[in-house]
Design a protein around this motif. Structure first.
Motif, PDB file in Angstrom:
ATOM      1  N   VAL A 168    -129.494  87.099  80.359  1.00  0.00           N
ATOM      2  CA  VAL A 168    -130.666  88.330  80.599  1.00  0.00           C
ATOM      3  C   VAL A 168    -130.636  88.813  78.723  1.00  0.00           C
ATOM      4  O   VAL A 168    -129.546  88.755  78.237  1.00  0.00           O
ATOM      5  CB  VAL A 168    -130.236  89.439  80.745  1.00  0.00           C
ATOM      6  CG1 VAL A 168    -130.756  90.467  81.040  1.00  0.00           C
ATOM      7  CG2 VAL A 168    -129.572  89.171  82.117  1.00  0.00           C
ATOM      8  N   PHE A 169    -131.481  87.676  78.164  1.00  0.00           N
ATOM      9  CA  PHE A 169    -132.000  88.345  76.805  1.00  0.00           C
ATOM     10  C   PHE A 169    -132.997  90.202  76.071  1.00  0.00           C
ATOM     11  O   PHE A 169    -133.527  90.765  77.375  1.00  0.00           O
ATOM     12  CB  PHE A 169    -132.834  87.387  75.819  1.00  0.00           C
ATOM     13  CG  PHE A 169    -132.287  85.505  76.338  1.00  0.00           C
ATOM     14  CD1 PHE A 169    -132.730  84.964  76.709  1.00  0.00           C
ATOM     15  CD2 PHE A 169    -130.591  86.051  76.168  1.00  0.00           C
ATOM     16  CE1 PHE A 169    -132.364  83.838  76.748  1.00  0.00           C
ATOM     17  CE2 PHE A 169    -130.864  84.139  76.623  1.00  0.00           C
ATOM     18  CZ  PHE A 169    -131.525  83.282  77.220  1.00  0.00           C
ATOM     19  N   GLU A 170    -132.955  90.015  74.915  1.00  0.00           N
ATOM     20  CA  GLU A 170    -133.307  91.481  74.688  1.00  0.00           C
ATOM     21  C   GLU A 170    -132.765  92.462  75.129  1.00  0.00           C
ATOM     22  O   GLU A 170    -131.827  92.301  76.281  1.00  0.00           O
ATOM     23  CB  GLU A 170    -134.218  91.237  74.739  1.00  0.00           C
ATOM     24  CG  GLU A 170    -135.851  90.201  74.582  1.00  0.00           C
ATOM     25  CD  GLU A 170    -135.191  90.094  72.657  1.00  0.00           C
ATOM     26  OE1 GLU A 170    -135.226  91.731  72.078  1.00  0.00           O
ATOM     27  OE2 GLU A 170    -134.683  89.459  72.309  1.00  0.00           O
ATOM     28  N   ALA A 175    -136.210  93.489  78.368  1.00  0.00           N
ATOM     29  CA  ALA A 175    -135.080  92.393  79.093  1.00  0.00           C
ATOM     30  C   ALA A 175    -135.127  91.699  79.287  1.00  0.00           C
ATOM     31  O   ALA A 175    -136.224  91.945  80.905  1.00  0.00           O
ATOM     32  CB  ALA A 175    -134.490  93.301  79.687  1.00  0.00           C
TER      33      ALA A 175
END
Lengths: 519, 157, 422
Positions: A168-170, A175
């Motif tokens: 999971v990025f940001e 996200a």
């Protein structure tokens, strides 16, 4: 044991059970996205909120452990309002993709939106725009606008395959699920992500845009691609155009069996159906003479083969018949084959021609590339593959079940070895090129198209019924063997009854102690 | 592959990891360290850190993109982070940000062509009593007006 | 009137206070010496419980009670995490303790660790406080050098190590379980509770998490006794508090005052009243997450229970003063932008609700507001509050609800006439 009350009804469950599981026992499925029985509770979708008497706030069903005397309410106005709230938030940033989304018809977001009456949106702002076609794996596409951040996909790759391709990025509304550059999902079990995804965020390129779930019929079967025998669903369209009366299989999905495969199947089994079910199928019996293929009616084919066999038997040369079986055959078919050719006909040679072992892992995949090697062993077949020389020596009629001999020997070798055999008949579901060496080809069914049972590597006998119908001129090996017994005139009072898998299974259970419980 | 990290950096990283019962816990301090030495943390740096701390590389990317202070590309020599939160707003924070944008010729998020200044907006810095305020790299400056900003920018050569 | 006792901040303004010599010279580490020589761990714990020391981070939970949740007789290592993340907008008090009097904090940490049987403490300090973190590390080195940290402290047989761990820009890491996740090297995603950190905390072991100011009060309590601490404050809320005042006041800064001091007094007597002769419009009493109070609601005593009874929160004691002439929409916009930016994104209502609120408020601020927007904001906030995985959802919802309800007329008066969709 703990006694609690769910919507007024008393339920008794072991200590440590969650409200979710207790509700399941009471016949209530709490709505949920992020929860999955294979993982620890995540508690992030917030859809399974329920009311517990004495608690000021709504609590999660997925993670709350039951207490003695607990009173749970799963359908109060407050609970419904909370669920509507969650769904409304999800729908606010969700694209109206249903008309073009593969998940439509089996999408939990659709289902819950309908259940909770969310038909009009109060969202007046601009939706987030995100990538809709991110290639995260060989057969996987991620649509980030549809993703509801349930993280089942991330958790599967962390907990089950332990390969961690997704993260999971940001954060916040930005996200997003993603892979690292050069790190796509590739672990032999990637297809499970499509089943896991509750919405159409992760879709299968294999299935993309091909059909709609409501056009599909669903049958239950057992995957034949290795010795594990994972339980599967076969999704097919009956009466597929251009091959009337038959079924085209569109996808294979796991059927949960806690003892065998849990809720998962491997990619080889999941995508193997394309080749196994739909491609290169032999679709009718034919006779190969001087390079010309002549189609035959089944009765004719059975009569011709029966004549040739009977001629040999009458001349006292039944031992000139060789039968190459395969552990792609069901327990019932192998039993019948042995009974006919060893016990009653007296064939000279009965051998096993199976494909060589293949890749395996410490999860589901087994090295044996057949579904019934254990069954064959319990039925007394010698698993050692024959040499071509041994197979051909003194053989006048060869009946070959399955094209797998071509996976062990090169074409030239085969042609040379089989040249001396007067009559070669191949019983196969597939054209693989091997039929060019044969005199007759009988088109047979795949495991998904017939009744029978397989014995998996652990010794578990798994019966299954035909999940999909084959083309009209295709017969199961069981039907072929029963017809042969008839055309050979063998013990009609015995073989005359053995025309269904169930009937053969009863006989099998009587004869062989291992299968004693199988009837 | 840790060929990219000098032996000194590797031993500093290992020293940081040794402060915790699990090496992975050192990730944030290690990323701060790598960033302070190299200006930013590249994908290759992420892989190297992942290897040294015994975690899948994607876990480093997850952390890099979660926390606002970690940078995947370099910033100017002076990273001016102006507070855009409430107390500073009440003291003229928007005007301060606009003034900086005008003086530097970049919008919030941009870097001056000569690479000297990067200007970003940040949330509350915990210096509300000196609103409006900003951080240059790690130094706090508060009670700013146009004159003080000019003075500050002039001193950052 | 008599000047309020400055028990925490008395020496803040001395040069070089942060050096250990200065700290010891004015009686520093005497409480630790007394505790290790004359008191058992239980006695130290009891004293803090009797003193009614409530958490100074925002939740106001009694510290002594929290320490008591650590299971007795566990064979797992226990940890103390010091929450120095100080991200609540309007809050800047811990910064002063950390930078001006780090040894006061260190002494508090050792005492708390002794009370609970902890041998490993981590100070989670927000990443932006880099210079302060280095000063804290220097102080830790000094303390270790003087025998107040490390093995066999002052010959007592008690061991403690303190590690300073910097965050990297995430308000959510001030939430205790997100702090633990971040300390373990992960994204700051809060954990489901139960289990609670006291049982399953840092590295799955029992953990106490306390705010900087909370721990800074412990040396005083041990040196002077619980009774002294209670005298300074209230029976259920002992001691003084460091209030931070910012916004439209003449003298923004920190003010150490007894728990229960009136908000009006803090603003108008201590912080110099309104700046530039402006009139008061509203006050946020306890950091941005606390519901706003109108100008006629500031006769509230600043202790945990009284502010709660007034429909708001004492929280971190970060008082933000808003003057007439400031559009309330400006305040609402900062609130909406902050929580949307800081949401970790894990759970549905916060991730999508804070974003929806921000988008609505930004549309209003851009002059494209519509009839029903204020009601929509209240409804959205209600769908977040009480439904989320962690309190950030509540922190995002409550200020929006309060501003929307108390300033509805002003917000609706400013809306564009209802018309076409944006």
């Amino acid at each position: 044991m703990i006694k609690l009350f769910i919507d007024g009804a008393a339920v008794e469950v072991p200590e440590g059970t969650t409200v979710f599981k207790a509700a399941e026992q009471a016949g209530i499925e709490l709505p949920h996205f992020c929860f999955h029985p294979a993982f620890a509770p995540e508690g992030s979708c917030r859809l399974c909120l329920i009311q517990i008497e004495g608690s000021p706030k709504l609590e999660l069903g997925c993670s709350t452990v039951v207490r003695e005397g607990m009173k749970v309410v799963t359908q109060s106005p407050a609970v419904r309002e909370a669920r509507r709230g969650v769904l409304e938030f999800l729908l606010a940033e969700h694209p109206l993709d249903c008309p073009i989304c593969d998940k439509a018809g089996e999408c939990k977001l659709q289902d819950y939106s309908r259940d909770y009456g969310l038909t009009e949106s109060a969202f007046r702002e601009f939706k987030e725009k995100r990538d809709k076609k991110v290639a995260i794996g060989e057969k996987l596409l991620l649509d980030r606008e549809r993703c509801i951040q349930c993280t089942r996909c991330v958790r599967f790759l962390a907990a089950i395959t332990k390969s961690h391709e997704l993260g999971v990025f940001e954060r916040g509304v930005h996200a997003e699920i993603g892979i690292l550059e050069g790190g796509p999902v590739r672990n032999g079990y990637s297809g499970n992500l499509v089943d896991l995804c509750p919405v159409g965020a992760i879709t299968d390129t294999d299935f993309r845009f091909k059909t709609r779930p409501w056009f599909l019929s669903r049958g239950e079967s057992v995957c034949p691609h290795c010795g594990r025998g994972c339980n599967i669903y076969v999704d097919y369209q009956p009466g597929f155009p251009r091959v009337p009366g038959s079924a085209k299989v569109f996808r294979i999905r796991p059927r949960t069996n806690e003892a065998v495969n849990g809720p998962w199947i491997c990619d080889a089994g999941r995508y193997g159906y394309v080749r196994a079910q739909n491609e290169g199928r032999s679709d009718r019996p034919f006779w190969n003479k001087d390079g010309a293929k002549t189609g035959l009616a089944w009765d004719t084919a059975m009569a011709v083969l029966g004549d040739k066999l009977r001629a040999l038997a009458d001349a006292g040369r039944a031992d000139r018949v060789a039968v190459a079986a395969t552990s792609w055959l069901t327990n019932e078919e192998l039993f019948l084959l042995k009974k006919i050719f060893r016990d009653d006909f007296g064939a000279g040679r009965i051998v096993m021609c199976d494909p060589p072992p293949g890749e395996w892992d410490d999860f589901l995949r087994r090295p044996d590339r057949t579904p019934n090697a254990r069954g064959a062993r319990e039925l007394g077949f010698d698993p050692a593959p024959p040499t071509l020389e041994a197979l051909a020596r003194g053989t006048e009629v060869l009946i070959l079940f399955g094209p797998h001999i071509a996976e062990r020997f090169a074409a030239d070798e085969l042609r040379a070895a089989l040249r001396g055999i007067a009559v070669k008949v191949l019983v196969t579901p597939h054209f693989t090129g091997l039929e060019g060496l044969m005199d007759g080809v009988l088109a047979s069914a795949t495991p998904a198209e017939k009744d029978g049972s397989f014995t998996n590597f652990e010794g578990r006998v798994q019966p299954f019924a035909a999940a999909a119908r084959p083309c009209p001129d295709v017969r199961s090996e069981l039907a072929i063997l029963a017809a042969l017994a008839g055309s050979l005139g063998l013990r009609p009072d015995y073989y005359g009854r053995l025309t269904t898998a169930a009937a053969v299974r009863r006989e099998l259970a009587k004869d062989i102690p291992f299968f004693g419980g199988a009837a | 592959m840790i060929a990219a990290f000098s032996p000194e950096l590797v031993s500093k990283i290992e020293a940081l990891a040794g402060r915790y019962p699990a090496k992975a816990a050192a990730l944030l301090p290690v990323l701060h360290l790598v960033q302070s030495e190299r200006g930013h943390v590249s994908a290759e740096d992420e892989r190297a850190v992942a290897g040294l701390l015994g975690m899948p590389p994607i876990k480093v990317r997850e952390v890099m993109t979660f926390y606002t202070m970690f940078r995947r590309s370099s910033v100017g020599r002076y990273h001016i982070q102006v507070c855009t939160n409430l107390s500073c707003s009440l003291a003229g924070g928007e005007a301060l940000a606009a003034y900086l944008e005008a003086k530097l010729g970049v919008k919030l998020g941009g870097t001056t062509p000569d690479g000297r200044f990067t200007l970003t907006g940040v949330e509350c810095l915990g210096a509300c009593e000196t609103a409006p305020c900003l951080m240059v790299n790690f130094d706090y400056y508060g009670n700013l007006d146009a004159a003080r900003v000019d003075e500050l920018l002039g001193s950052l050569t | 009137m008599t000047k309020a006792p400055q028990v925490l901040t008395e020496f803040f303004w001395l040069e070089q206070l942060h050096r250990i010599e200065a700290y010891v010279a004015r009686g520093g580490y005497a409480a630790l010496k007394k505790a290790l020589a004359e008191m058992t761990a239980e006695q130290v714990h009891d004293e803090v419980k009797k003193a009614a020391l409530r958490g100074r981070g925002g939740a106001g939970f009694p510290a002594g009670v929290k320490w008591g949740f650590i299971p007795k007789g566990t064979d797992k290592p226990k940890y103390l995490c010091v929450n120095a993340d100080e991200g609540e907008p309007g809050t800047f008090k811990d910064k002063y303790i950390l930078s001006h009097d780090p040894h006061l904090l260190i002494e508090g940490i050792v005492l708390a660790s002794y009370a609970v049987g902890i041998h490993s403490a981590y100070v989670y300090i927000r990443g932006e406080y880099e210079t302060i973190a280095r000063r804290l590390e220097q102080a830790i080195d000094e303390a270790r050098g003087a025998g107040f940290l490390g093995r066999n402290i002052l010959g007592s047989g008690f061991d403690l190590e303190i590690v300073v761990h910097r965050g990297a820009g995430a308000y959510i890491c001030g939430e205790e379980t997100a702090l633990l996740e971040s300390l373990e090297g992960k994204r700051g995603n809060p954990r489901l509770k139960p289990p609670f950190p006291a049982v399953v905390g840092l590295f799955q072991c029992p953990t106490v998490i306390n705010n900087v100011e909370t721990l800074a009060n412990v040396p005083g309590i041990i040196r002077n006794g619980a009774g002294w601490f209670l005298e300074l404050g209230l029976p259920k809320d002992g001691g003084t508090r460091i209030f931070g005042v910012s916004g439209a006041v003449a003298k923004p800064g920190i003010y150490e005052l007894p728990s229960g001091t009136s908000l009006r007094e803090i603003i108008f007597t201590h912080a110099g009243g309104m700046k530039d002769g402006r009139k008061l419009k509203a006050v946020i009493p306890g950091g941005m997450s606390s519901p706003i109070l109108k100008a006629d609601e500031i006769d509230v005593r600043m202790d945990v229970d009284s502010v709660a009874a007034a429909g708001s929160m004492l929280g971190s004691g970060g008082i933000i003063v808003i003057a007439d002439g400031t559009p309330i929409l400006q305040v609402l916009r900062k609130v909406a932008e902050f929580y949307a930016h800081e949401s970790c994104g894990q759970c549905t209502p916060c991730r999508l609700g804070t974003s929806w609120i921000r988008k609505t408020v930004e549309r209003m601020a851009a002059g494209r507001g519509q009839a029903g927007d204020v009601d929509a904001l209240i409804r959205l906030a209600a769908n977040i509050q009480g439904r989320t995985l962690c309190p950030l959802g509540d922190a995002a919802a409550m200020p929006v609800t309060a501003i929307a309800r108390k300033f509805r007329a002003e917000l609706e008066g400013g809306l564009a006439t209802a018309g076409a969709r944006p």
